[in-house]
Design an enzyme around this catalytic site. Structure first.
Site, PDB file in Angstrom:
ATOM      1  N   SER A 225       9.831   3.708   5.160  1.00  0.00           N
ATOM      2  CA  SER A 225       9.925   2.754   4.070  1.00  0.00           C
ATOM      3  C   SER A 225       9.644   3.324   2.694  1.00  0.00           C
ATOM      4  O   SER A 225       8.806   4.193   2.520  1.00  0.00           O
ATOM      5  CB  SER A 225       8.969   1.576   4.284  1.00  0.00           C
ATOM      6  OG  SER A 225       7.708   2.027   4.678  1.00  0.00           O
TER       7      SER A 225
ATOM      8  N   ASP B 230       0.874  -1.165   0.000  1.00  0.00           N
ATOM      9  CA  ASP B 230       0.000   0.000   0.000  1.00  0.00           C
ATOM     10  C   ASP B 230       0.916   1.221   0.000  1.00  0.00           C
ATOM     11  O   ASP B 230       1.871   1.274   0.787  1.00  0.00           O
ATOM     12  CB  ASP B 230      -0.849   0.051   1.271  1.00  0.00           C
ATOM     13  CG  ASP B 230      -1.971  -0.974   1.297  1.00  0.00           C
ATOM     14  OD1 ASP B 230      -2.074  -1.784   0.349  1.00  0.00           O
ATOM     15  OD2 ASP B 230      -2.750  -0.964   2.264  1.00  0.00           O
TER      16      ASP B 230
ATOM     17  N   HIS C 174       4.696  -7.588  -0.242  1.00  0.00           N
ATOM     18  CA  HIS C 174       4.243  -8.850  -0.812  1.00  0.00           C
ATOM     19  C   HIS C 174       4.872  -9.051  -2.182  1.00  0.00           C
ATOM     20  O   HIS C 174       5.285  -8.087  -2.833  1.00  0.00           O
ATOM     21  CB  HIS C 174       2.715  -8.837  -0.959  1.00  0.00           C
ATOM     22  CG  HIS C 174       1.970  -8.666   0.334  1.00  0.00           C
ATOM     23  ND1 HIS C 174       1.090  -9.624   0.819  1.00  0.00           N
ATOM     24  CD2 HIS C 174       1.955  -7.643   1.234  1.00  0.00           C
ATOM     25  CE1 HIS C 174       0.575  -9.198   1.975  1.00  0.00           C
ATOM     26  NE2 HIS C 174       1.094  -8.005   2.236  1.00  0.00           N
TER      27      HIS C 174
END
Length: 259
Positions: free
Chosen positions: A226, A86, A142
């Protein structure tokens, strides 16, 4: 003011001592009173969190939260690549012939990010995506496509912020920050997933050492700050399907190979 304070807690600062102190507070129960204000300030969707908000005993526990099963839908088509996170798509495009590209008014060399000219050569004339994760985002990453890991390595020892301030003040922060690189072999060529850590702390956690990559599978998370960069090997039939500055969700299609 409140958002600025919270950003310090989850992205840390340019001072190692201050960063260490913030990390200690954020990971302890001392930060528990900050959880609800943090969630409210960033408008976190509590309904999709794995646990009720009172379950989390530190700000760090909330920041690294899992989601309820089924919260994200993954495009399983074999000819698409999906967002690994996201975040906000802060960079996307074709990699220039000289293996450099522009990110937020700074030019970065592919060689520097990947570590060697040989590693970078794989992605010459390919495509790149840069995903910025704000404090409000779900911070697990992911696999964006099915494949197998053909290389996994760490680079960088100096950390600068991955937010706008760091991009202004840091010296090539994407190429000097601690980062973990996972290179995948796929049906359409190689894909590199570059996880860029936060300030002064090697904050990238991997869940598994398996070489099998399943599209949409959670394989790690950031404990502070991040950014994720994807490099995709050149392919004549590949095209990005999202625009710059788009807010994306993990599992959402961001590119496809037209068959």
């Amino acid at each position: 003011m409140k958002k600025t304070l919270f950003k310090y807690f989850v992205e840390l600062t340019g001072n190692p001592v201050a960063s260490s102190l913030l990390k200690s507070v954020t990971t302890s129960r001392l930060s528990q009173p900050l959880i609800q204000p943090f969630s409210s300030t960033y408008r976190i969707n509590e309904a999709e969190m794995e646990h009720p908000i009172h379950h989390y005993n530190s700000l760090q526990a909330l920041f690294t939260r899992q989601l309820k099963e089924g919260s994200r839908q993954v495009d399983v088509a074999s000819n698409t690549i999906v967002s690994p996170v996201d975040g906000v798509l802060s960079g996307v495009g074709k990699i220039n012939a000289d293996q450099a590209f522009l990110i937020k008014n700074h030019q970065y060399r592919l060689n520097d990010i990947m570590g060697t000219e040989k590693k970078a050569a794989t992605y010459k004339d390919g495509y790149y995506y840069i995903f910025y994760l704000s404090p409000s985002h779900y911070h697990h990453f992911h696999y964006p496509i099915d494949g197998k890991i053909v290389g996994r390595y760490a680079l960088g020892g100096v950390s600068y912020p991955v937010n706008n301030l760091g991009l202004r003040l840091g010296q090539s922060p994407f190429s000097t920050n601690h980062r973990l690189i996972s290179e995948m072999s796929t049906a359409f060529g190689n894909v590199a997933i570059v996880k860029v850590g936060a300030l002064n702390v090697n904050s990238i956690q991997l869940n598994s050492s398996s070489k099998e990559c399943i599209k949409g599978q959670d394989f790690g998370y950031f404990s502070f700050g991040s950014t994720v960069i994807l490099f995709i090997e050149n392919h004549p039939n590949f095209t990005p399907t999202v625009s710059l500055d788009t807010e994306v969700r993990m599992g959402q299609t961001v590119g496809e190979w037209i068959q």
